[in-house]
Design a protein around this motif. Structure first.
Motif, short mmCIF file in Angstrom:
data_model
loop_
_atom_site.label_atom_id
_atom_site.label_comp_id
_atom_site.label_asym_id
_atom_site.label_seq_id
_atom_site.Cartn_x
_atom_site.Cartn_y
_atom_site.Cartn_z
N LYS A 73 30.26 54.11 41.04
CA LYS A 73 30.55 53.32 39.85
C LYS A 73 31.95 53.63 39.30
O LYS A 73 32.68 52.73 38.88
CB LYS A 73 29.50 53.58 38.77
CG LYS A 73 28.14 52.97 39.09
CD LYS A 73 27.15 53.24 37.96
CE LYS A 73 25.80 52.57 38.24
NZ LYS A 73 24.82 52.82 37.16
N LYS A 74 32.30 54.94 39.33
CA LYS A 74 33.61 55.33 38.83
C LYS A 74 34.71 54.72 39.68
O LYS A 74 35.73 54.21 39.16
CB LYS A 74 33.73 56.86 38.85
CG LYS A 74 35.03 57.35 38.21
CD LYS A 74 35.04 58.87 38.17
CE LYS A 74 36.31 59.37 37.52
NZ LYS A 74 36.38 60.84 37.47
N MET A 75 34.52 54.72 41.03
CA MET A 75 35.50 54.11 41.92
C MET A 75 35.61 52.61 41.66
O MET A 75 36.71 52.04 41.66
CB MET A 75 35.12 54.36 43.38
CG MET A 75 35.30 55.81 43.81
SD MET A 75 34.70 56.09 45.49
CE MET A 75 35.84 55.09 46.42
N GLU A 76 34.42 51.98 41.46
CA GLU A 76 34.44 50.54 41.18
C GLU A 76 35.17 50.26 39.87
O GLU A 76 35.94 49.30 39.76
CB GLU A 76 33.01 50.01 41.11
CG GLU A 76 32.31 49.94 42.47
CD GLU A 76 30.88 49.42 42.34
OE1 GLU A 76 30.41 49.27 41.19
OE2 GLU A 76 30.25 49.15 43.38
N GLU A 77 34.90 51.11 38.85
CA GLU A 77 35.57 50.92 37.55
C GLU A 77 37.08 51.12 37.69
O GLU A 77 37.88 50.37 37.12
CB GLU A 77 35.00 51.91 36.52
CG GLU A 77 33.56 51.59 36.11
CD GLU A 77 32.98 52.65 35.19
OE1 GLU A 77 33.67 53.69 34.99
OE2 GLU A 77 31.87 52.46 34.69
N GLU A 78 37.46 52.18 38.46
CA GLU A 78 38.89 52.42 38.67
C GLU A 78 39.54 51.26 39.43
O GLU A 78 40.66 50.83 39.11
CB GLU A 78 39.09 53.73 39.43
CG GLU A 78 38.75 54.97 38.61
CD GLU A 78 38.85 56.24 39.42
OE1 GLU A 78 39.02 56.13 40.67
OE2 GLU A 78 38.79 57.35 38.84
N ALA A 122 38.44 48.16 39.47
CA ALA A 122 38.50 47.03 38.54
C ALA A 122 39.64 47.20 37.56
O ALA A 122 40.33 46.24 37.20
CB ALA A 122 37.15 46.92 37.80
N ALA A 123 39.84 48.48 37.12
CA ALA A 123 40.94 48.75 36.18
C ALA A 123 42.29 48.47 36.84
O ALA A 123 43.19 47.90 36.22
CB ALA A 123 40.86 50.20 35.68
N ARG A 124 42.40 48.91 38.14
CA ARG A 124 43.65 48.65 38.86
C ARG A 124 43.89 47.16 39.03
O ARG A 124 45.00 46.66 38.85
CB ARG A 124 43.61 49.33 40.24
CG ARG A 124 43.84 50.83 40.19
CD ARG A 124 44.20 51.35 41.56
NE ARG A 124 43.16 51.05 42.56
CZ ARG A 124 42.09 51.79 42.78
NH1 ARG A 124 41.87 52.89 42.07
NH2 ARG A 124 41.22 51.44 43.72
N VAL A 125 42.80 46.46 39.42
CA VAL A 125 42.94 45.01 39.58
C VAL A 125 43.35 44.36 38.27
O VAL A 125 44.23 43.49 38.22
CB VAL A 125 41.62 44.40 40.10
CG1 VAL A 125 41.67 42.86 40.04
CG2 VAL A 125 41.34 44.86 41.51
N ALA A 161 46.74 42.51 37.54
CA ALA A 161 46.73 41.12 37.04
C ALA A 161 47.53 41.01 35.75
O ALA A 161 48.28 40.05 35.55
CB ALA A 161 45.28 40.67 36.83
N GLU A 162 47.33 42.02 34.86
CA GLU A 162 48.09 42.00 33.60
C GLU A 162 49.58 42.14 33.86
O GLU A 162 50.41 41.48 33.20
CB GLU A 162 47.60 43.12 32.68
CG GLU A 162 46.20 42.89 32.13
CD GLU A 162 45.71 44.06 31.30
OE1 GLU A 162 46.39 45.11 31.34
OE2 GLU A 162 44.68 43.92 30.62
N GLU A 163 49.97 43.03 34.82
CA GLU A 163 51.38 43.21 35.15
C GLU A 163 51.96 41.92 35.73
O GLU A 163 53.07 41.48 35.38
CB GLU A 163 51.54 44.35 36.15
CG GLU A 163 52.98 44.61 36.59
CD GLU A 163 53.85 45.07 35.45
OE1 GLU A 163 55.09 45.02 35.60
OE2 GLU A 163 53.31 45.49 34.40
N ALA A 164 51.18 41.28 36.64
CA ALA A 164 51.63 40.01 37.22
C ALA A 164 51.78 38.94 36.14
O ALA A 164 52.74 38.17 36.12
CB ALA A 164 50.65 39.56 38.30
N SER A 165 50.79 38.93 35.22
CA SER A 165 50.85 37.95 34.13
C SER A 165 52.05 38.22 33.23
O SER A 165 52.75 37.29 32.80
CB SER A 165 49.56 38.02 33.31
OG SER A 165 49.61 37.14 32.22
#
Length: 229
Positions: free
Chosen positions: A36-41, A43-46, A50-54
């Motif tokens: 779950k922690k890896m998935e959260e990390e 998701a956070a990276r994604v 996405a925010e950086e690209a935006s």
């Protein structure tokens, strides 16, 4: 005793089995937590990517808008400057045309004044010649020859005066044409106009002087003829 021992062994086996199952369960829980922690990390990276690209896209869009606004402002400034230059050129063209018309009017006025002065001088000369002819008419000797000489001298003087006047008028017209062309090219109509006016006055004086000199030569010729007679 054997039953008690067997019971103790079974309990020990059950305890170990329970501990192993607890260990397995705990490991599974830890693995799930790590997943779950890896998935959260991830998701956070994604999300961060996405925010950086935006953000980059928004910055690029803002830069594009800013560039478009600057180009529009530059275009507007160029249009305003072009309109101002065109208006200034039109104003200068009108002023130049007005100056040319005024110069042409002065030139025609000068020509008319010169023609009038020439006519007056010719009339004065004619009257004076008639008076002198009336006085000389009393002399009978060589009357025909004297009159012929006077007519030839008068014709030569008139032809010379007309030729000189024609040449001066042609030179004056060429000078005015040149002055007007220079004024149109250099946009210094007032300076050229003053120079042309000064030159015209000088040439008018020279023309009057030439006419007076021609009159003096005619009189000298008549005096010489009279003296020879």
């Amino acid at each position: 005793a054997a039953a008690a021992l067997k019971k103790a062994e079974d309990e020990e086996t059950a305890r170990r089995k329970a501990e192993e199952e607890a260990a397995v369960l705990k490991k599974a829980e830890e693995d799930e937590t790590a997943r779950k922690k890896m998935e959260e990390e991830a998701a956070a990276r994604v999300k961060a990517e996405a925010e950086e690209a935006s953000r980059k896209k928004a910055a690029e869009q803002a830069e594009a808008w800013k560039k478009a606004e600057m180009e529009a402002a530059a275009q507007k400034k160029a249009e305003v400057e072009e309109a101002a230059a065109r208006k200034k050129a039109e104003k200068e063209t009108k002023a130049l045309k007005k100056a040319e018309k005024e110069a042409e009017a002065r030139r025609k006025a000068g020509e008319a004044a010169a023609a009038l002065k020439k006519a007056e001088d010719e009339e004065t000369a004619r009257r004076k010649a008639e008076e002198e002819a009336a006085v000389l008419k009393k002399a009978e000797e060589d009357e025909t020859a004297r009159k012929k000489m006077e007519e030839e001298a008068a014709a030569r003087v008139k032809a010379e005066a007309e030729e000189a006047s024609r040449k001066k008028a042609a030179e004056q017209a060429e000078a005015w044409k040149k002055a007007e062309m220079e004024a149109a090219a250099q946009k210094k109509a007032e300076v050229e106009e003053a120079a042309a006016r000064k030159k015209a006055e000088k040439e008018t004086k020279a023309l009057k002087k030439a006419e007076k000199e021609a009159e003096a030569r005619r009189k000298a010729g008549e005096a010489a003829a009279a003296l020879k007679k």
